[in-house]
Design an enzyme around this catalytic site. Structure first.
Site, PDB file in Angstrom:
ATOM      1  N   LYS A  25      42.848   2.159  56.827  1.00 10.82           N
ATOM      2  CA  LYS A  25      41.966   2.323  55.672  1.00 10.82           C
ATOM      3  C   LYS A  25      40.539   1.929  56.008  1.00 10.82           C
ATOM      4  CE  LYS A  25      41.487  -0.932  52.401  1.00 10.82           C
ATOM      5  NZ  LYS A  25      40.127  -1.103  51.859  1.00 10.82           N
ATOM      6  N   ASN A  26      40.376   0.780  56.635  1.00  6.04           N
ATOM      7  CA  ASN A  26      39.035   0.251  56.877  1.00  6.04           C
ATOM      8  C   ASN A  26      38.294   0.995  57.969  1.00  6.04           C
ATOM      9  OD1 ASN A  26      39.235  -1.684  54.866  1.00  6.04           O
ATOM     10  ND2 ASN A  26      40.114  -3.220  56.241  1.00  6.04           N
ATOM     11  N   CYS A 119      37.769  -5.164  45.394  1.00  7.08           N
ATOM     12  CA  CYS A 119      38.585  -6.353  45.122  1.00  7.08           C
ATOM     13  C   CYS A 119      37.697  -7.552  44.789  1.00  7.08           C
ATOM     14  CB  CYS A 119      39.457  -6.705  46.332  1.00  7.08           C
ATOM     15  SG  CYS A 119      40.902  -5.678  46.516  1.00  7.08           S
ATOM     16  N   ARG A 124      30.943 -11.649  48.712  1.00  9.39           N
ATOM     17  CA  ARG A 124      30.767 -10.545  49.652  1.00  9.39           C
ATOM     18  C   ARG A 124      29.414  -9.854  49.437  1.00  9.39           C
ATOM     19  NH1 ARG A 124      36.107  -7.213  50.851  1.00  9.39           N
ATOM     20  NH2 ARG A 124      35.963  -6.437  48.745  1.00  9.39           N
ATOM     21  N   ASP A 310      42.714 -10.482  56.047  1.00  5.41           N
ATOM     22  CA  ASP A 310      43.568  -9.544  55.309  1.00  5.41           C
ATOM     23  C   ASP A 310      45.051  -9.796  55.529  1.00  5.41           C
ATOM     24  OD1 ASP A 310      41.455  -8.315  54.119  1.00  5.41           O
ATOM     25  OD2 ASP A 310      41.500  -6.492  55.334  1.00  5.41           O
ATOM     26  N   ARG A 402      45.525   1.105  46.694  1.00  2.49           N
ATOM     27  CA  ARG A 402      44.231   1.254  47.350  1.00  2.49           C
ATOM     28  C   ARG A 402      44.366   1.268  48.867  1.00  2.49           C
ATOM     29  NH1 ARG A 402      40.998  -3.057  46.987  1.00  2.49           N
ATOM     30  NH2 ARG A 402      39.528  -1.781  48.158  1.00  2.49           N
TER      31      ARG A 402
END
Length: 424
Positions: A25-26, A119, A124, A310, A402
């Site tokens: 995903k990232n 999220c 951040r 994560d 997600r």
């Protein structure tokens, strides 16, 4: 993907077999953003079917791209892009959409992007993104909740030193710098495998990037006309893989995850061994099993190549079943212990002191209604349900959607007893 569902898990403590990691995903989100730099058709392979990807598709389509999905392939035609700004309604759905800022600057010399969402696991802030761009001569202005970035003749390569090896700041600075005349050095750059994947794609597009995967990235600026579309395959998702491997560690497995480079999880695998697990690897697979008891192990999250934040929630769950005290230290995001309060509802004994969580194990968990507070906490709560006595209901599973493709289906193939249930 319905958002009015929840996941119902019956705790049968069974996970064994083989699953394949989806595309990361990232990485996929940033590869999609990078396609904007080139006029024409870019083909991306191994793109996961998750809701964050759907949002990024909407962002690209708003800009004027034509996006077509063929199973796990995305065909992105950027020939007719004419819009250089993204709306609040889309960008606030997902934090990663802020990475469209760099490519829009690279394509148009200007961009207007709403402040990001995503999220709620910490501040951040995007200050470092903007500071990095400002070093390149990009003029930044806060325009009624949006970032307005413009360039003129002062836009050129520069030495950029990041205060922290931020992945997003590295990516945005990198994707703008590829067209900045001269040489750009990004120092204290993020070293994540996803950065390397992005740099590889940019080089395939005609850019000149070296040093990705180290803390100093060098970019030689090229003309916008020299950048062309490419065909690129996304790397496997190390966080999804790590989640399934923790499942194997919890239940004894063996669980094998294919389509993943073990080097992308080296510290996590070291910690699995420290917990008392057996770990076997090939060039593109990892197998975890366990025959003895889990033993305590301390975890400290750090930027890559350190232990990934994560995977912190998943390993906190593992520590719950270890015989003794484990200390989990979160150094990346300040609000990422929300998961602890949810498994404490199930019977875990965890005390929080600032960025430290002290986990007292072993503690048996009881099924209970819980809420996915963020993406990775959601994935870990499903594993907790598999280990718990009785039934567990996990709500707010839009967070899980997600980043985990067909999470319930993959866990079923490993023997878990769970299903998605419509709200009554």
């Amino acid at each position: 993907m319905a958002t009015d569902e929840h996941i119902l898990v019956y705790g049968n403590r069974t996970l064994r077999g083989t699953v394949r990691a989806s595309g990361a995903k990232n990485s996929a989100l940033k590869l999609m953003a990078a396609s904007v730099l080139a006029k024409g058709v870019t083909v991306l392979h191994n793109i996961p079917k998750i809701s964050d990807i759907e949002v990024m598709c909407e962002v690209l389509e708003f800009l004027g791209c034509k996006v077509t999905r063929d199973n796990h392939d995305l065909i992105i035609d950027t020939s007719d892009i004419y819009i250089w700004q993204t709306p609040y309604s889309l960008v606030t759905k997902m934090r990663a959409s802020i990475t469209i800022l760099g490519p829009l600057i690279g394509r148009f010399g200007k961009a207007k992007v709403a402040m990001p969402g995503g999220c709620q696991i910490g501040a951040r802030k995007i200050d470092m993104h903007l500071i990095g761009l400002a070093h390149l001569g990009v003029h930044i202005k806060n325009d009624h909740g949006s970032i307005l970035a413009t360039t003129d003749d002062s836009f050129k390569g520069a030495d950029v030193v990041l205060d922290f090896p931020s992945v997003g700041a590295t990516e945005n600075t990198l994707m703008a710098a590829v067209v900045a005349p001269g040489t750009t050095l990004i120092e204290n750059a993020a070293c994540e495998p996803e950065i390397v994947d992005l740099a590889n794609m940019l080089n395939e597009m005609g850019c000149k990037v070296s040093g990705a995967g180290t803390n100093t990235i060098v970019i030689e600026g090229v003309s916008r006309d020299d950048i062309h579309p490419c065909e690129h395959t996304c790397i496997g998702d190390r966080i999804e893989a790590g989640t399934f491997l923790v499942g194997g560690a919890l239940t004894g497995g063996p669980v094998t995850v294919e389509g993943i480079n073990p080097q992308h999880l080296s510290v996590a695998l070291m910690k699995l061994r420290s917990f008392g697990c057996d770990v076997a690897t090939t060039s593109d697979s990892i197998t975890v099993s366990r025959s003895g008891e889990l033993v305590p192990c301390d975890i400290q999250t750090l930027p890559f190549p350190g232990f990934p934040t994560d995977l912190q929630a998943q390993f906190m769950l593992l520590a719950n079943y270890a015989d003794g005290i484990s200390i989990v230290t979160e150094n990346v995001f300040e609000n990422r212990f929300m998961f602890a309060s949810e498994i404490m509802r199930m019977g875990a004994d965890i005390s929080i002191d600032d960025q430290h969580a002290v986990v007292h194990g072993p503690r048996e968990l009881s099924g209970a209604p819980v809420s996915a507070t963020d993406l990775r906490a959601g994935g870990a709560l499903v594993l907790a349900g598999i280990m718990a006595d009785g039934y567990t209901q996990i709500f707010n599973i839009s967070h899980i959607d997600r980043g985990y493709e067909n999470y319930v289906g993959k866990l079923k193939t490993l023997g878990a007893n769970l299903s998605r249930v419509e709200a009554s």
